[in-house]
Design an enzyme around this catalytic site. Structure first.
Site, short mmCIF file in Angstrom:
data_model
loop_
_atom_site.label_atom_id
_atom_site.label_comp_id
_atom_site.label_asym_id
_atom_site.label_seq_id
_atom_site.Cartn_x
_atom_site.Cartn_y
_atom_site.Cartn_z
N ASN A 1 0.88 -1.17 0.00
CA ASN A 1 0.00 0.00 0.00
C ASN A 1 0.91 1.22 0.00
O ASN A 1 1.49 1.56 1.03
CB ASN A 1 -0.89 -0.01 1.25
N TRP A 2 1.03 1.82 -1.18
CA TRP A 2 1.98 2.93 -1.32
C TRP A 2 1.51 4.18 -0.58
O TRP A 2 2.27 5.12 -0.41
CB TRP A 2 2.20 3.27 -2.80
N LYS A 3 0.23 4.20 -0.20
CA LYS A 3 -0.37 5.40 0.43
C LYS A 3 -0.13 6.61 -0.49
O LYS A 3 -0.03 6.43 -1.70
CB LYS A 3 0.17 5.59 1.84
N HIS B 1 -9.45 1.54 5.15
CA HIS B 1 -8.14 1.74 5.80
C HIS B 1 -8.32 2.73 6.96
O HIS B 1 -9.09 3.67 6.87
CB HIS B 1 -7.11 2.26 4.80
N GLU C 1 -6.62 5.09 7.93
CA GLU C 1 -6.37 6.50 7.58
C GLU C 1 -7.59 7.11 6.90
O GLU C 1 -7.89 8.29 7.09
CB GLU C 1 -5.11 6.60 6.70
N GLU D 1 -5.34 -4.55 10.71
CA GLU D 1 -4.31 -3.53 10.87
C GLU D 1 -4.55 -2.76 12.16
O GLU D 1 -5.34 -1.81 12.18
CB GLU D 1 -4.34 -2.54 9.70
N GLY E 1 2.72 2.48 10.77
CA GLY E 1 3.69 3.55 10.59
C GLY E 1 4.42 3.93 11.87
O GLY E 1 5.10 4.96 11.92
N SER F 1 3.57 -1.98 10.33
CA SER F 1 5.03 -2.07 10.55
C SER F 1 5.61 -3.44 10.22
O SER F 1 6.53 -3.91 10.90
CB SER F 1 5.38 -1.65 11.99
N GLY G 1 2.86 -1.05 4.23
CA GLY G 1 2.94 0.38 3.95
C GLY G 1 4.37 0.78 3.62
O GLY G 1 4.87 0.52 2.52
N GLY G 2 5.04 1.41 4.57
CA GLY G 2 6.37 1.99 4.35
C GLY G 2 7.35 1.04 3.68
O GLY G 2 8.09 1.46 2.76
P1 13P Z 1 3.13 0.49 7.66
O1 13P Z 1 3.60 -0.81 7.05
O2 13P Z 1 3.86 1.69 7.12
O3 13P Z 1 3.06 0.44 9.15
O4 13P Z 1 1.62 0.69 7.16
C1 13P Z 1 0.72 -0.35 7.27
C2 13P Z 1 -0.50 0.00 6.52
O5 13P Z 1 -1.23 0.89 6.89
C3 13P Z 1 -0.77 -0.75 5.29
O6 13P Z 1 -2.04 -0.49 4.81
#
Ligand code: 13P
Length: 258
Positions: free
Chosen positions: A9-11, A95, A97, A167, A173, A212, A233-234
Site C-alpha cells: 500500500n503505497w499510500k 483503511h 487513515e 491492521e 507507521g 510495521s 505500507g512503508g
Molecule cells: P506500515 O507498514 O507503514 O506500518 O503501514 C501499514 C499499513 O497501513 C498498510 O495499509
C-alpha cells in the site's frame, strides 16, 4: 491451504520517476518468487503507469480506495468502475487513515466494499483497533463491529470473495509491530466470527496482517496459522524490503496455532 498474499500500500507516496525506479528494482526479482501472490495498491493518478509496468508480470494492481457512489456530481470522487477500467484486481476499503482522517464510517466502508464487488474486483477490507481501544479491552468488539457492517450490507457470502486485513492502528507507521501472537489472536477471532455463520467460507478467506511489517519480522508473522500474508505500507516503498517480505510469504511454512 490458503495462498499467501502480500499487498503493498503505497499510500500517498510516489512520482512517475520514483514509481518506475521502484518497479524496475522489484519486478525482476519478484518474477522468480513462486508460492505466493503479490499486489501493489497505488495512488489513482499512477494507475495507468503501473498497469502498464505490470503487464506480463505476476504482481497484480490495486487501488487504495473508491468512492461509495457509482458516478455523477461527486467532485474529487473516483468510482469503482473507473479503477476497474485500469485493470485493478483489488481495492482497499476501510483503511484506518480513511476512517480517521477522511471520516469513513462503517456504513460508508460497507458501501465502498459493495461498489468494489459490483465491479468485479476483490475488496481488501481493513479492520483494526486504536491503542485506546486495545488498552480498553475492546479490540474484538471493534473488529467485529467493522466486519458486521459488511455482512449486514453485502451478506456473508461476499466475504468469501474478499480479503480481510487486520491492521491495528497503533502498529501502522509506528515501527511498533503487533507480536505474531497478538496478530494470530485477532486473526483467529475474525475467522471464528465468520465460521459461526459459514465454516467453509471462514477457512477460505485470506486474512492479512498490516502494521510495521518489515523484512525482519515478516517471516515470524506469516508463520502464524491464521496470518495469510501482509498489507505493507512503508516497507513496500523500498524495493529490497518489499522483495524480502514477498519471499518470506512464499517461504512461509505455517502453521503455528496458539
Ligand atoms: P506500515 O507498514 O507503514 O506500518 O503501514 C501499514 C499499513 O497501513 C498498510 O495499509
Amino acid at each position: 491451504m490458503r495462498a499467501k498474499l502480500v499487498a503493498g500500500n503505497w499510500k500517498m507516496n510516489g512520482s512517475l520517476a520514483g514509481n518506475q525506479a521502484l518497479l524496475n528494482a522489484a519486478l525482476p526479482a519478484l518474477a522468480s518468487v513462486r508460492g505466493a501472490d503479490f499486489a501493489v495498491c497505488v495512488p489513482f493518478p499512477y494507475l495507468a503507469q503501473v498497469q502498464q509496468a505490470l503487464r506480463g508480470q505476476k504482481v497484480a494492481l490495486g487501488a487504495q480506495d473508491v468512492c461509495q457512489f457509482e458516478g455523477g456530481a461527486y467532485t474529487g470522487g473516483v468510482s469503482a468502475a473507473m479503477v476497474a477500467e485500469f485493470g485493478c484486481r483489488y481495492a482497499i476499503v476501510g483503511h484506518s487513515e480513511r476512517r480517521s482522517v477522511f471520516g469513513d464510517t462503517d456504513e460508508v466502508v460497507a458501501e465502498k466494499f459493495a461498489a468494489v464487488m459490483q465491479h468485479g474486483m476483490t475488496p481488501i477490507l481493513c479492520v483494526g483497533e486504536t491503542l485506546a481501544e486495545r488498552e480498553g479491552g475492546v479490540t474484538e468488539t471493534v473488529v467485529a463491529r467493522q466486519l458486521e457492517a459488511i455482512v449486514k450490507r453485502s451478506g456473508i457470502a461476499a466475504l468469501g470473495k474478499s480479503v480481510i486485513a487486520y491492521e491495528p492502528v497503533w502498529a501502522i507507521g509506528t515501527g511498533r509491530t503487533a507480536t505474531p501472537e497478538q496478530a494470530q489472536a485477532v486473526h483467529a477471532y475474525l475467522r471464528t466470527r465468520v465460521a459461526a455463520v459459514d465454516p467453509r467460507l471462514a477457512d477460505q478467506v485470506p486474512i492479512l496482517y498490516g502494521g510495521s511489517v518489515k523484512a525482519g519480522n515478516a517471516a515470524q508473522l506469516f508463520a502464524m496459522a491464521d496470518v495469510d500474508g501482509g498489507l505493507i505500507g512503508g516497507a513496500s516503498l523500498v524495493a529490497d524490503e518489499f522483495i524480502a517480505i514477498c519471499r518470506a510469504a512464499a517461504g512461509a511454512k505455517d502453521k503455528v496455532t496458539i
